[in-house]
Design a protein around this motif. Sequence first.
Motif, mmCIF file in Angstrom:
data_model
loop_
_atom_site.group_PDB
_atom_site.id
_atom_site.type_symbol
_atom_site.label_atom_id
_atom_site.label_comp_id
_atom_site.label_asym_id
_atom_site.label_seq_id
_atom_site.Cartn_x
_atom_site.Cartn_y
_atom_site.Cartn_z
ATOM 1 N N ASN A 35 119.856 111.813 65.935
ATOM 2 C CA ASN A 35 120.378 113.040 65.348
ATOM 3 C C ASN A 35 121.118 113.834 66.423
ATOM 4 O O ASN A 35 121.231 113.395 67.572
ATOM 5 C CB ASN A 35 119.244 113.871 64.733
ATOM 6 C CG ASN A 35 118.105 114.094 65.732
ATOM 7 O OD1 ASN A 35 118.338 114.288 66.930
ATOM 8 N ND2 ASN A 35 116.871 114.054 65.239
ATOM 9 N N ASP A 36 121.593 115.019 66.057
ATOM 10 C CA ASP A 36 122.356 115.836 66.996
ATOM 11 C C ASP A 36 121.500 116.337 68.164
ATOM 12 O O ASP A 36 122.009 116.529 69.273
ATOM 13 C CB ASP A 36 122.987 117.024 66.265
ATOM 14 C CG ASP A 36 124.238 116.630 65.495
ATOM 15 O OD1 ASP A 36 124.680 115.478 65.660
ATOM 16 O OD2 ASP A 36 124.762 117.463 64.731
ATOM 17 N N ASP A 37 120.220 116.560 67.915
ATOM 18 C CA ASP A 37 119.341 116.981 69.012
ATOM 19 C C ASP A 37 119.269 115.896 70.080
ATOM 20 O O ASP A 37 119.275 116.179 71.288
ATOM 21 C CB ASP A 37 117.926 117.272 68.489
ATOM 22 C CG ASP A 37 117.850 118.555 67.682
ATOM 23 O OD1 ASP A 37 118.840 119.317 67.695
ATOM 24 O OD2 ASP A 37 116.808 118.791 67.047
ATOM 25 N N ASP A 38 119.207 114.662 69.636
ATOM 26 C CA ASP A 38 119.181 113.523 70.548
ATOM 27 C C ASP A 38 120.477 113.482 71.365
ATOM 28 O O ASP A 38 120.478 113.267 72.582
ATOM 29 C CB ASP A 38 119.011 112.245 69.730
ATOM 30 C CG ASP A 38 118.610 111.052 70.584
ATOM 31 O OD1 ASP A 38 118.055 111.277 71.669
ATOM 32 O OD2 ASP A 38 118.845 109.909 70.154
ATOM 33 N N PHE A 40 122.418 116.042 71.972
ATOM 34 C CA PHE A 40 122.406 117.212 72.858
ATOM 35 C C PHE A 40 121.626 116.910 74.135
ATOM 36 O O PHE A 40 122.031 117.314 75.241
ATOM 37 C CB PHE A 40 121.790 118.412 72.133
ATOM 38 C CG PHE A 40 121.724 119.660 72.986
ATOM 39 C CD1 PHE A 40 122.834 120.475 73.143
ATOM 40 C CD2 PHE A 40 120.550 120.007 73.646
ATOM 41 C CE1 PHE A 40 122.772 121.623 73.938
ATOM 42 C CE2 PHE A 40 120.474 121.137 74.442
ATOM 43 C CZ PHE A 40 121.584 121.954 74.584
ATOM 44 N N MET A 41 120.503 116.215 73.997
ATOM 45 C CA MET A 41 119.724 115.852 75.182
ATOM 46 C C MET A 41 120.536 114.947 76.111
ATOM 47 O O MET A 41 120.462 115.061 77.341
ATOM 48 C CB MET A 41 118.431 115.152 74.768
ATOM 49 C CG MET A 41 117.484 116.017 73.954
ATOM 50 S SD MET A 41 116.844 117.445 74.859
ATOM 51 C CE MET A 41 115.585 116.648 75.865
ATOM 52 N N TYR A 65 127.319 121.714 66.230
ATOM 53 C CA TYR A 65 125.910 121.887 66.605
ATOM 54 C C TYR A 65 125.496 123.353 66.500
ATOM 55 O O TYR A 65 126.302 124.264 66.724
ATOM 56 C CB TYR A 65 125.694 121.376 68.031
ATOM 57 C CG TYR A 65 124.240 121.199 68.416
ATOM 58 C CD1 TYR A 65 123.416 120.336 67.709
ATOM 59 C CD2 TYR A 65 123.700 121.897 69.493
ATOM 60 C CE1 TYR A 65 122.084 120.167 68.065
ATOM 61 C CE2 TYR A 65 122.366 121.735 69.873
ATOM 62 C CZ TYR A 65 121.564 120.871 69.145
ATOM 63 O OH TYR A 65 120.245 120.705 69.507
ATOM 64 N N LYS A 413 113.926 126.989 68.861
ATOM 65 C CA LYS A 413 114.576 125.681 68.715
ATOM 66 C C LYS A 413 114.400 124.868 69.996
ATOM 67 O O LYS A 413 114.039 123.678 69.959
ATOM 68 C CB LYS A 413 116.061 125.886 68.414
ATOM 69 C CG LYS A 413 116.920 124.630 68.503
ATOM 70 C CD LYS A 413 116.599 123.634 67.407
ATOM 71 C CE LYS A 413 117.565 122.457 67.449
ATOM 72 N NZ LYS A 413 117.222 121.435 66.437
ATOM 73 N N PHE A 414 114.626 125.496 71.145
ATOM 74 C CA PHE A 414 114.471 124.787 72.420
ATOM 75 C C PHE A 414 113.022 124.372 72.648
ATOM 76 O O PHE A 414 112.752 123.264 73.126
ATOM 77 C CB PHE A 414 114.963 125.650 73.578
ATOM 78 C CG PHE A 414 116.459 125.736 73.692
ATOM 79 C CD1 PHE A 414 117.242 124.598 73.584
ATOM 80 C CD2 PHE A 414 117.091 126.951 73.909
ATOM 81 C CE1 PHE A 414 118.626 124.666 73.697
ATOM 82 C CE2 PHE A 414 118.464 127.031 74.028
ATOM 83 C CZ PHE A 414 119.243 125.887 73.916
ATOM 84 N N SER A 416 110.896 123.603 70.418
ATOM 85 C CA SER A 416 110.605 122.467 69.532
ATOM 86 C C SER A 416 111.141 121.165 70.115
ATOM 87 O O SER A 416 110.660 120.084 69.778
ATOM 88 C CB SER A 416 111.211 122.707 68.146
ATOM 89 O OG SER A 416 112.628 122.562 68.172
ATOM 90 N N MET A 417 112.133 121.286 71.018
ATOM 91 C CA MET A 417 112.709 120.110 71.682
ATOM 92 C C MET A 417 112.070 119.875 73.051
ATOM 93 O O MET A 417 112.508 119.010 73.805
ATOM 94 C CB MET A 417 114.221 120.302 71.844
ATOM 95 C CG MET A 417 114.973 120.425 70.530
ATOM 96 S SD MET A 417 116.691 121.003 70.754
ATOM 97 C CE MET A 417 117.410 119.594 71.590
#
Length: 656
Positions: A35-38, A40-41, A65, A413-414, A416-417
């Motif tokens: 996903n986009d979080d992945d 972003f990392m 994003y 949000k951060f 949670s990541m």
Amino acid sequence: MSVKYQLAQISLVILAGLSAFPAACSASNKRSFINDDDRFMALRDAAYHDDATNADIHASALEGYEIPSYVDYYRIRAHLLKASNAEIAAFITKYDGSAIADRMRNDWLSLLGKRGNWELFDQQYPLFVVADDNQLRCYAVISKAVKGQKVSTEAKNLLNAPRDYGDGCYTMVTYLKDTGQFTQADIWTQMRMAVENGAQPLAQRLGKLLDLPEKKISTLFDKPEKLFKKGPDNNPSSRELFVAALGRIAKSDPTEAAALLSLYSNRLNDEQRSNGWAQIALQSAFKLEPEALAYWVRADGATLSTDAYQWRARTALHEGDWKLLKNAINAMPANLKNDPTWIYWMGRALKAEGKADEARKLFAGIADQIHFYGQLALEENGQKIGVPIATRPITPDELAPMEKNPNLQRALKFYSMNLRTEGNREWNWELRKFNERQHLAAAELARKNNLLDRMVNTSDRTKNEVDFSQRFPTPFNESMYKTTQALGLDMAWVYGLIRQESRFIMTAKSQVGASGLMQIMPATARYVAKKMGLDNYVATQVNDIDTNIVLGTNYLNMVLTDLGGSQALASAAYNAGPGRPRAWRAKLSRPVEGAIFTETIPFNETRGYVKNVLSNATYYAALFEKKPQSLKARLGIVVPKGMSASDADLPDEIKQ
């Protein structure tokens, strides 16, 4: 060679070093993303590896994003050294007033300082809101000096923690020496502090300013006794190097260092002799040796570091010399003298002199502060430690704006990541704008999202509206009660320890590998599991909440039993290992208050740890028992092994 040319050369070296980081593996843009979080990392990782190519690829794929400011930040961060001032300024303008814009300004100022672009630096530096970067403070001093201002005093105030120096502060020292604002004596003071702190890379750099061969600095650290088989030569550098070497020799053998100084004392001037005795006194004080007291007396007039000022006072405290303690505190710089630690001990010194009214005033000045010495000061003035009157609970109407706050939501949000650095930056940035009720509401939002560390940290910031249910939470109460009851262990103390260890972050993992709520080391977990007969224990179980509590409390109970039931000693053992508090106790010549033992712990981390754990435990006990408590009673008396703690053995100040 001109100063301007030297600064330019230094800047080129620094920039070349920064640009030498290897690029991240290009495979990162080929991997599949869930996903986009992945994605972003991956962008973040590329930025931290200065991989501009992959950062651009990832950023382009994240155009929609939900946190665009960080996408743009990491895109620029990946090529920061090549970014133009216009590009950076445009980012800051676009996201003006945000935490990430301030972070970008921090990065930019660092580059401007390295490049010597003082005009632009001076425009931007007053706009840096967080203002927590010591490197930038050093660059700001250089900027003033370039304009002809006298800055030596300001510069020296920044140079009191040698292990934390960086290129900005080293460049400042170089510039001030070259322009005559720092003397040779000033550089030697920095050298002694570097040696005192074991900061060999800094000492090597300072050595160049003093025209000392690198080999001599290496010998100074590794085999200092070889430098002066026949004492110092008859020149200033040799004598100063001898004084610095005394500290290194004293690190392993203060008596040998004292003998050397006495033997060659006539070759030194008064200032060098005093500084030599101060070097020896500090190392002797770290070892809790009674001889340190006499060394400090002979060090009168020495130029002391922040550590040395405080250890002169701690030596007096350890040896029960209240007069020397008072003199040592009076000699401290204002920022140390006004610290609650030394306000409290000055009050005790005055009380020992019979000046009860003066002492009471000092105690009253800190007795309302919610910390170790605030609690002790309250007790000195005849009161016990209770729970403040409960503030009004946060209402749904007060919580609602927090749930809609974009910065706090970005922080959530951060979190949670598991990006705690970014999360804390956003969270703390927003707290700057809040009044006390809003702080409590934000803490309640953290509680609602099971971020107990943020709840505690946020609630801790209030002064007038205080909510102890936020500051001192009790998660897993049922499991904790069952386990501590079975062991006969003080539950308030265990919670106090957890609050300090992990701030209730369930998945906390330290740099050295300690895990979970009670931050248990893998080897300790295996040892305790074996002692308990947990034959099927496997390493991953340490992260299970109930298992972590069982292992942690059992280990705590073991060290408590081993150390005679002293919570002060056992808390120190939990942090530093049981061998060290045994050794510190062995250095005592008489029974001492737990507060004196705690303040004279030679490890900074452990000293602060024990204070915080027992302060926390006292507040937890007040919450659990619903009655005032005594921190003094919890600290108890620490006695040398084999010695009785009966009243007949105790000094007068303990009997009072």
